[in-house]
Design an enzyme around this catalytic site. Sequence first.
Site, PDB file in Angstrom:
ATOM      1  CD  GLU A  26      34.766  37.115  47.322  1.00  0.00           C
ATOM      2  OE1 GLU A  26      35.995  37.055  47.477  1.00  0.00           O
ATOM      3  OE2 GLU A  26      34.208  37.980  46.628  1.00  0.00           O
ATOM      4  CE  LYS A  87      43.035  39.459  44.754  1.00  0.00           C
ATOM      5  NZ  LYS A  87      43.290  40.775  44.157  1.00  0.00           N
ATOM      6  CB  VAL A 107      34.997  35.988  42.120  1.00  0.00           C
ATOM      7  CG1 VAL A 107      34.001  35.380  41.134  1.00  0.00           C
ATOM      8  CG2 VAL A 107      34.300  37.009  43.012  1.00  0.00           C
ATOM      9  CG  ASP A 139      44.863  44.656  36.546  1.00  0.00           C
ATOM     10  OD1 ASP A 139      44.290  43.553  36.634  1.00  0.00           O
ATOM     11  OD2 ASP A 139      45.143  45.352  37.544  1.00  0.00           O
ATOM     12  CG  ASP A 143      37.323  37.281  39.819  1.00  0.00           C
ATOM     13  OD1 ASP A 143      38.080  36.415  40.276  1.00  0.00           O
ATOM     14  OD2 ASP A 143      36.919  38.258  40.481  1.00  0.00           O
ATOM     15  CE  LYS A 160      33.785  48.182  44.308  1.00  0.00           C
ATOM     16  NZ  LYS A 160      34.026  46.781  44.667  1.00  0.00           N
TER      17      LYS A 160
HETATM   18  N1  PSU Z   1      35.448  43.611  44.284  1.00  0.00           N
HETATM   19  C1  PSU Z   1      34.863  44.008  45.423  1.00  0.00           C
HETATM   20  N2  PSU Z   1      35.205  43.418  46.597  1.00  0.00           N
HETATM   21  C2  PSU Z   1      36.124  42.399  46.643  1.00  0.00           C
HETATM   22  C3  PSU Z   1      36.709  41.973  45.418  1.00  0.00           C
HETATM   23  C4  PSU Z   1      36.353  42.597  44.277  1.00  0.00           C
HETATM   24  O1  PSU Z   1      34.048  44.900  45.420  1.00  0.00           O
HETATM   25  O2  PSU Z   1      36.409  41.888  47.740  1.00  0.00           O
HETATM   26  C5  PSU Z   1      37.667  40.808  45.444  1.00  0.00           C
HETATM   27  C6  PSU Z   1      36.956  39.522  44.997  1.00  0.00           C
HETATM   28  O3  PSU Z   1      37.462  38.449  45.769  1.00  0.00           O
HETATM   29  C7  PSU Z   1      37.407  39.374  43.563  1.00  0.00           C
HETATM   30  C8  PSU Z   1      38.809  39.913  43.638  1.00  0.00           C
HETATM   31  O4  PSU Z   1      37.391  38.052  43.084  1.00  0.00           O
HETATM   32  O5  PSU Z   1      38.717  41.030  44.506  1.00  0.00           O
HETATM   33  C9  PSU Z   1      39.332  40.305  42.286  1.00  0.00           C
HETATM   34  O6  PSU Z   1      40.692  40.598  42.387  1.00  0.00           O
HETATM   35  P1  PSU Z   1      41.536  40.860  41.056  1.00  0.00           P
HETATM   36  O7  PSU Z   1      40.984  42.129  40.505  1.00  0.00           O
HETATM   37  O8  PSU Z   1      42.948  40.973  41.520  1.00  0.00           O
HETATM   38  O9  PSU Z   1      41.308  39.673  40.176  1.00  0.00           O
HETATM   39 MN    MN Z   2      44.311  42.197  38.281  1.00  0.00          MN
END
Ligand code: PSU
Ligand code: MN
Length: 305
Positions: A26, A87, A107, A139, A143, A160
Amino acid sequence: MYEAYLDIGQEVKAALAAGKPVVALESTIISHGMPWPRNVETALAVEALVRENGAVPATIAILGGRLKVGLAPEQIEYLGKAKDVEKCSRRDIPFIIAKKRDGATTVAGTMILASMAGIRIFATGGVGGVHRGAETSFDISADLLELARTDVAVVCAGAKSILDIGLTLEYLETNGVPVIGYGTDELPAFYTRKSGFSVDYRVDGPSELALALKAKWDLGLHGGIIVANPIPEEYSMDPAIINAAIEEALRQARAADIKGKESTPFLLAKVKELTGGDSLNSNIELVYNNAKVAAAIAVEFAALG
Ligand code: PSU
Ligand code: MN
């Protein structure tokens, strides 16, 4: 239809045509997950590791509105430095195309483009999940829904604790997404090897995983799987230190009213700042470890034909 929007790199195209193993990578991790220049160094090193382990790397992004599967090193360098890269998750893709902009795929976004190209194995660091407090903020990362519908296996280091790990597992279970422990019965928590939560199945090597993936998709059981690969012991962090940093990052995010797509990048950057960069070093090492495992799985999966 989608072919008109998609540019597959020469090497990736040749590998796919020959049925050789390919691993998707990614780009949000490059432009929004790590600071320059370590983001670019890491992305290039991950590609090299995939090759050393017998597969062809395909880093995925959107450049000038074109869907790119397989970037050249200069394109990775560009993504790591450019300031106005969006993003890009499922909802964003058509608008980044229409505006001819650059997009770093999350992702979810990467799974979509990988699947269009015919790539089934993907390595990254962490996937998005159900955030803490999601019962009021709603939220939940896109993914997770992508994992429910798109046929790509994602090798990551678990969930995490900026996320609510328990709710994330419940959400995945509801959506039929298997969570596999790679050599572990316990879901790893990204920076550490333990989370207190069990995985659905433990698998100890790439061939059993490849068989399960083939069976899943042969049967038309659409969707992805999470292969949770623990960070190597020597790079794992002290849980007390990392958890304190995460709690503080969450406090600051609440105080600054950070929402939506800004949330995850904000938390990652804060955690890095609060741990004096230790979390970045661990993050890089776990991505390397995931790249090796993903390549091994891709090799076995390709061998099944
Ligand atoms: N978690 C990580 N590193 C990252 C991401 C998540 O430890 O870089 C990134 C990945 O690209 C993941 C995105 O798909 O954050 C998720 O963002 P959101 O929570 O806004 O969906
Ligand atoms: Mn989100």
